[in-house]
Design a protein around this motif. Structure first.
Motif, short mmCIF file in Angstrom:
data_model
loop_
_atom_site.label_atom_id
_atom_site.label_comp_id
_atom_site.label_asym_id
_atom_site.label_seq_id
_atom_site.Cartn_x
_atom_site.Cartn_y
_atom_site.Cartn_z
N CYS A 1 14.85 -0.97 39.71
CA CYS A 1 15.33 -1.41 41.02
C CYS A 1 16.85 -1.23 41.11
CB CYS A 1 14.97 -2.88 41.23
SG CYS A 1 15.61 -3.60 42.76
N MET A 2 17.30 -0.75 42.22
CA MET A 2 18.73 -0.55 42.44
C MET A 2 19.31 -1.50 43.48
SD MET A 2 19.23 1.83 40.29
CE MET A 2 20.82 2.51 40.64
N HIS A 3 18.49 -2.43 43.97
CA HIS A 3 18.94 -3.25 45.08
C HIS A 3 18.99 -4.73 44.69
CE1 HIS A 3 18.55 0.41 47.38
NE2 HIS A 3 17.31 0.52 46.95
N THR A 4 17.93 -5.46 44.95
CA THR A 4 17.95 -6.92 44.77
C THR A 4 17.77 -7.36 43.32
OG1 THR A 4 15.59 -7.10 45.27
CG2 THR A 4 17.13 -7.38 47.10
N CYS A 5 17.03 -6.62 42.53
CA CYS A 5 16.75 -7.05 41.15
C CYS A 5 18.02 -7.23 40.31
CB CYS A 5 15.77 -6.12 40.47
SG CYS A 5 14.15 -6.06 41.30
N PRO A 6 18.97 -6.29 40.35
CA PRO A 6 20.19 -6.52 39.58
C PRO A 6 20.93 -7.79 40.01
CG PRO A 6 20.03 -4.21 40.21
CD PRO A 6 18.94 -4.95 40.95
N THR A 7 20.88 -8.11 41.29
CA THR A 7 21.51 -9.33 41.77
C THR A 7 20.79 -10.56 41.27
OG1 THR A 7 22.27 -8.16 43.75
CG2 THR A 7 22.27 -10.56 43.85
N ILE A 8 19.46 -10.54 41.29
CA ILE A 8 18.68 -11.66 40.79
C ILE A 8 19.00 -11.90 39.31
CG2 ILE A 8 16.34 -12.46 40.20
CD1 ILE A 8 15.35 -10.93 42.71
N VAL A 9 18.99 -10.84 38.51
CA VAL A 9 19.24 -10.98 37.07
C VAL A 9 20.66 -11.47 36.83
CG1 VAL A 9 19.32 -9.77 34.86
CG2 VAL A 9 17.48 -9.28 36.48
N ALA A 10 21.63 -10.91 37.54
CA ALA A 10 23.03 -11.36 37.38
C ALA A 10 23.18 -12.82 37.76
CB ALA A 10 23.95 -10.48 38.23
N THR A 11 22.50 -13.24 38.80
CA THR A 11 22.54 -14.65 39.22
C THR A 11 21.97 -15.54 38.12
OG1 THR A 11 22.36 -14.01 41.54
CG2 THR A 11 21.81 -16.29 40.99
N MET A 12 20.81 -15.13 37.58
CA MET A 12 20.20 -15.92 36.50
C MET A 12 21.11 -15.95 35.26
SD MET A 12 16.22 -14.68 37.05
CE MET A 12 15.54 -15.51 35.60
N GLN A 13 21.78 -14.85 34.95
CA GLN A 13 22.70 -14.82 33.81
C GLN A 13 23.88 -15.77 34.03
OE1 GLN A 13 22.98 -10.38 33.76
NE2 GLN A 13 22.90 -10.68 31.54
N ASN A 14 24.39 -15.82 35.26
CA ASN A 14 25.49 -16.73 35.56
C ASN A 14 25.05 -18.18 35.49
OD1 ASN A 14 28.07 -15.32 36.07
ND2 ASN A 14 26.81 -14.17 37.51
N ILE A 15 23.82 -18.44 35.90
CA ILE A 15 23.28 -19.79 35.76
C ILE A 15 23.23 -20.16 34.28
CG2 ILE A 15 21.18 -21.18 36.01
CD1 ILE A 15 20.72 -19.59 38.68
N GLU A 16 22.72 -19.24 33.46
CA GLU A 16 22.64 -19.46 32.02
C GLU A 16 24.02 -19.81 31.45
OE1 GLU A 16 21.11 -17.09 28.01
OE2 GLU A 16 21.74 -15.93 29.77
N LYS A 17 25.05 -19.09 31.85
CA LYS A 17 26.41 -19.31 31.35
C LYS A 17 26.97 -20.67 31.77
CE LYS A 17 27.60 -14.44 31.32
NZ LYS A 17 28.28 -13.38 32.06
N GLN A 18 26.55 -21.15 32.95
CA GLN A 18 27.14 -22.37 33.48
C GLN A 18 26.36 -23.65 33.15
OE1 GLN A 18 28.57 -22.35 37.50
NE2 GLN A 18 29.12 -20.19 37.41
N LEU A 19 25.14 -23.52 32.68
CA LEU A 19 24.37 -24.72 32.36
C LEU A 19 24.99 -25.43 31.15
CD1 LEU A 19 20.65 -23.60 32.78
CD2 LEU A 19 21.90 -25.23 34.20
N PRO A 20 25.09 -26.74 31.22
CA PRO A 20 25.57 -27.49 30.04
C PRO A 20 24.60 -27.27 28.87
CG PRO A 20 25.40 -28.92 31.98
CD PRO A 20 24.79 -27.61 32.34
N GLU A 21 25.13 -27.30 27.67
CA GLU A 21 24.34 -27.00 26.47
C GLU A 21 23.10 -27.88 26.36
OE1 GLU A 21 22.85 -24.96 23.62
OE2 GLU A 21 24.72 -24.32 24.54
#
Length: 190
Positions: free
Chosen positions: A68-88
């Protein structure tokens, strides 16, 4: 008033629940758990797992496809940013799942390469491919719409879903990088 789609999902889950075998772990799950689907999937490590093996931790799950070249990269990037920001302490009980909408082309090898390219931690991220009907059933249970086109592209809902430890939908959110802070707060405060 419930829509036809909502009634279909309820009927699907009810049918799946009634076919569960006595003694299975899924008997202890709430009626609205997606883990009643009891479907088999193949991971990016070419391991076969049952969907109900995800029980026990919260799962942030989305249906995507790797080319996917459209929404999927955005979904994955959003999930990765959530992962980075969640408290341990929250992250310790949270995992991330990506399910392929194009299982014919998203083989375990392709999923593995995608995960490595995106630097998805295999301790926390599971990528799944499986039978087309299982993909359809999971999409229906998660209220994710999709439609394939002849060029192997897929128009689909731009969402991810937070499941609780027993596979119940807590909330869905649009895969939008601008909603990361809001989504993290929802997860932390749940």
């Amino acid at each position: 008033m419930k829509t036809w789609f909502q009634l279909s999902c309820v009927a699907l889950l009810a049918a799946l629940i009634s076919t569960a075998k006595a003694g299975d772990e899924i008997q202890d799950l709430p009626d609205d758990s997606i883990y009643h689907l009891n479907s088999e999937w193949i991971t990016q490590d070419d391991q076969t797992i049952n969907i109900n093996s995800l029980a026990g931790k919260r799962q942030i799950i989305s249906l995507i496809y790797t080319h996917c070249m459209h929404t999927c990269p955005t979904i994955v990037a959003t999930m990765q940013n959530i992962e980075k920001q969640l408290p341990e302490e929250v992250l310790a009980n949270t995992e991330f799942v990506l399910v392929s909408l194009t299982p014919n082309s998203d083989t375990p090898k392709v999923l593995k390469e995608f995960a490595e390219k995106r630097r998805l931690d295999p301790k926390r991220w599971t990528l799944l491919t499986g039978d087309k009907q299982d993909v359809r059933s999971l999409a229906m249970a998660l209220n994710v719409r999709y439609k394939k086109s002849e060029d192997n592209e897929v128009a689909h809902s731009n969402v991810f879903t937070l499941l609780d430890e027993k596979g119940r939908i807590v909330f869905q959110e649009v895969g939008d990088i601008n909603k990361v802070d809001e989504t993290v707060a929802k997860i932390v405060n749940r």
